[in-house]
Design an enzyme around this catalytic site. Structure first.
Site, mmCIF file in Angstrom:
data_model
loop_
_atom_site.group_PDB
_atom_site.id
_atom_site.type_symbol
_atom_site.label_atom_id
_atom_site.label_comp_id
_atom_site.label_asym_id
_atom_site.label_seq_id
_atom_site.Cartn_x
_atom_site.Cartn_y
_atom_site.Cartn_z
ATOM 1 N N GLY A 39 0.673 -5.064 0.892
ATOM 2 C CA GLY A 39 -0.552 -5.163 0.092
ATOM 3 C C GLY A 39 -0.306 -5.813 -1.264
ATOM 4 N N GLU B 267 5.015 -4.890 6.980
ATOM 5 C CA GLU B 267 4.276 -3.809 7.663
ATOM 6 C C GLU B 267 4.778 -3.573 9.077
ATOM 7 O OE1 GLU B 267 2.879 -6.288 5.879
ATOM 8 O OE2 GLU B 267 1.177 -5.531 4.703
ATOM 9 N N ALA C 100 0.864 -1.180 0.000
ATOM 10 C CA ALA C 100 0.000 0.000 0.000
ATOM 11 C C ALA C 100 0.900 1.230 0.000
ATOM 12 C CB ALA C 100 -0.890 -0.020 1.230
ATOM 13 N N GLU D 299 -0.408 -9.399 -0.622
ATOM 14 C CA GLU D 299 -1.806 -9.714 -0.297
ATOM 15 C C GLU D 299 -2.674 -9.716 -1.553
ATOM 16 O OE1 GLU D 299 -1.627 -6.551 2.684
ATOM 17 O OE2 GLU D 299 -2.337 -7.991 4.164
HETATM 18 C C1 HXC Z 1 4.974 4.354 -1.477
HETATM 19 C C2 HXC Z 1 6.845 3.393 -2.358
HETATM 20 C C3 HXC Z 1 6.513 2.152 -1.774
HETATM 21 C C4 HXC Z 1 5.301 2.084 -1.022
HETATM 22 C C5 HXC Z 1 8.359 1.920 -2.840
HETATM 23 N N1 HXC Z 1 8.000 3.202 -2.995
HETATM 24 N N2 HXC Z 1 7.468 1.259 -2.085
HETATM 25 N N3 HXC Z 1 6.071 4.480 -2.211
HETATM 26 N N4 HXC Z 1 4.581 3.207 -0.907
HETATM 27 N N5 HXC Z 1 4.884 0.947 -0.458
HETATM 28 C C6 HXC Z 1 8.682 4.250 -3.741
HETATM 29 C C7 HXC Z 1 9.925 4.736 -3.004
HETATM 30 O O1 HXC Z 1 9.572 5.694 -2.038
HETATM 31 C C8 HXC Z 1 10.726 5.339 -4.143
HETATM 32 O O2 HXC Z 1 10.208 6.603 -4.467
HETATM 33 C C9 HXC Z 1 10.426 4.387 -5.296
HETATM 34 O O3 HXC Z 1 9.195 3.747 -4.966
HETATM 35 C C10 HXC Z 1 11.489 3.330 -5.481
HETATM 36 O O4 HXC Z 1 11.663 2.675 -4.237
HETATM 37 P P1 HXC Z 1 13.105 2.524 -3.553
HETATM 38 O O5 HXC Z 1 12.883 2.279 -2.108
HETATM 39 O O6 HXC Z 1 14.004 3.680 -3.910
HETATM 40 O O7 HXC Z 1 13.656 1.223 -4.292
HETATM 41 P P2 HXC Z 1 14.625 0.115 -3.726
HETATM 42 O O8 HXC Z 1 15.770 0.749 -2.973
HETATM 43 O O9 HXC Z 1 14.951 -0.759 -4.902
HETATM 44 O O10 HXC Z 1 13.781 -0.710 -2.650
HETATM 45 C C11 HXC Z 1 12.617 -1.442 -3.077
HETATM 46 C C12 HXC Z 1 11.780 -1.861 -1.826
HETATM 47 C C13 HXC Z 1 11.471 -0.613 -0.978
HETATM 48 C C14 HXC Z 1 12.538 -2.898 -1.005
HETATM 49 C C15 HXC Z 1 10.511 -2.518 -2.386
HETATM 50 O O11 HXC Z 1 10.924 0.403 -1.828
HETATM 51 C C16 HXC Z 1 10.491 -0.871 0.134
HETATM 52 O O12 HXC Z 1 10.870 -1.414 1.164
HETATM 53 N N6 HXC Z 1 9.244 -0.416 -0.058
HETATM 54 C C17 HXC Z 1 8.213 -0.474 0.986
HETATM 55 C C18 HXC Z 1 7.691 -1.889 1.180
HETATM 56 C C19 HXC Z 1 6.644 -1.944 2.289
HETATM 57 O O13 HXC Z 1 6.939 -1.582 3.437
HETATM 58 N N7 HXC Z 1 5.445 -2.370 1.936
HETATM 59 C C20 HXC Z 1 4.322 -2.450 2.892
HETATM 60 C C21 HXC Z 1 3.462 -1.205 2.830
HETATM 61 S S1 HXC Z 1 2.149 -1.228 4.006
HETATM 62 P P3 HXC Z 1 11.171 7.880 -4.719
HETATM 63 O O14 HXC Z 1 10.214 8.993 -4.951
HETATM 64 O O15 HXC Z 1 12.031 7.994 -3.530
HETATM 65 O O16 HXC Z 1 11.956 7.503 -5.954
HETATM 66 C C22 HXC Z 1 0.992 -2.207 3.297
HETATM 67 C C23 HXC Z 1 -0.286 -2.374 4.093
HETATM 68 C C24 HXC Z 1 -1.350 -3.101 3.304
HETATM 69 O O17 HXC Z 1 1.141 -2.719 2.242
HETATM 70 C C25 HXC Z 1 -2.705 -3.065 4.021
HETATM 71 C C26 HXC Z 1 -3.626 -2.026 3.496
HETATM 72 C C27 HXC Z 1 -5.018 -2.073 4.096
#
Ligand code: HXC
Length: 258
Positions: free
Chosen positions: A109, A132, A65, A112
């Site tokens: 997400g 998360e 998400a 999921e």
């Molecule tokens: C918003 C995101 C994002 C996310 C990546 N980006 N994941 N933006 N939400 N979930 C954005 C980064 O900010 C970045 O933007 C660009 O995408 C590239 O990501 P990087 O981090 O620079 O790439 P990399 O170093 O290759 O790392 C990839 C990654 C990392 C390991 C996937 O991005 C990451 O850990 N993302 C978050 C994963 C996460 O925590 N997911 C769970 C979310 S909570 P910029 O602008 O800086 O270039 C969830 C809850 C669901 O999902 C339930 C809902 C009801």
């Protein structure tokens, strides 16, 4: 509806839905979830579509998400707004088969969403996770529930508590994915599977989906009874006569969804 965060291509009875927010690694925001739910509903209603494939980019199926969208929300915002619930409910109501074609990250997400599909085919580079916990929250659309049913308590606890990623080999061993293929083969393999499904009787296909999903909802005895009854009911269809006749006549069945 014109879509901005996904694309849709329908070819040869297969709908290919591609998540398309490359700058955010296909992070799921309100717009994407609403467009995806609308698009899948359209596929459900479109007679030309017999199987659906959801994919992302080579780097990410979806990285979860959208954290930027969620950061400043309050409890009341997400509780009263019921973040993503109407959209995921709508996705779960799709009766046609949906395959997730996953390359790269399927996190939070994203993992999921892949698990909401009927099965997952992934590349050797795929990484699944429920990170998360690192954000001070927990999975919200199935990461503690579907993942536990798919891979068991030990791995589901491990993934949800540590936030570690599972690679493709582990995901296949654990039963999270049905096939692992090289990156270059992902779409060929997935579209091949979708094509095979598209050739079957849609009635049997929809019954399989209902019956397998029922295995997660009811006790074994009830599930077996449901299966037996739907098996019996298929003898009321022309496709059963056609399928069995075609086998005995050593020819390809021509199913008509009747
Ligand atoms: C918003 C995101 C994002 C996310 C990546 N980006 N994941 N933006 N939400 N979930 C954005 C980064 O900010 C970045 O933007 C660009 O995408 C590239 O990501 P990087 O981090 O620079 O790439 P990399 O170093 O290759 O790392 C990839 C990654 C990392 C390991 C996937 O991005 C990451 O850990 N993302 C978050 C994963 C996460 O925590 N997911 C769970 C979310 S909570 P910029 O602008 O800086 O270039 C969830 C809850 C669901 O999902 C339930 C809902 C009801």
């Amino acid at each position: 509806m014109a879509y901005e965060t996904i694309t849709l291509d329908v070819d040869n009875h297969v709908a290919l839905v591609t998540l398309n927010r490359p700058d955010a690694l296909n992070a799921l925001n309100d717009q994407l979830m609403s467009e995806l739910a609308d698009c899948l509903k359209g596929c459900q209603d479109n007679e030309k579509v017999r199987c659906i494939v959801i994919t992302g980019s080579e780097k990410a199926f979806a990285a979860g998400a959208d954290i930027a969208m969620m950061k400043d929300k309050s409890f009341v915002d997400v509780f009263a707004g019921d973040l993503f619930t109407p959209e995921t409910d709508q996705i779960m109501r799709i009766r046609k088969p949906i395959i997730a074609a996953v390359s790269g990250y399927a996190l939070g997400g994203g993992c999921e969403l892949a698990m909401m599909c009927d099965f997952i085919i992934c590349t050797e580079t795929a990484k699944f996770g429920q990170p998360e916990i690192n954000l001070g929250v927990v999975a919200g659309i199935g990461g503690t529930q579907r993942l536990t049913r798919l891979v068991g308590k030990a791995k589901a606890m491990d993934m949800n508590l540590t936030g570690r990623f599972m690679d493709a080999a582990e995901a296949e061993r654990a039963g999270l994915v049905s096939r692992v293929v090289p990156v270059k083969k992902l779409m060929e393999e997935t579209m091949g599977a979708a094509q095979k499904i598209a050739e079957k009787s849609m009635i049997s296909v929809m019954v399989v989906k209902e019956a397998v999903n029922r295995a997660y909802e009811v006790p074994l005895r009830e599930g077996l009874l449901f299966e037996r009854r739907v098996f019996h009911s298929l003898f009321a269809t022309e496709d059963q006569k056609e399928g069995m006749s075609a086998f005995l006549e050593k020819r390809e069945a021509q199913f008509r969804d009747k």
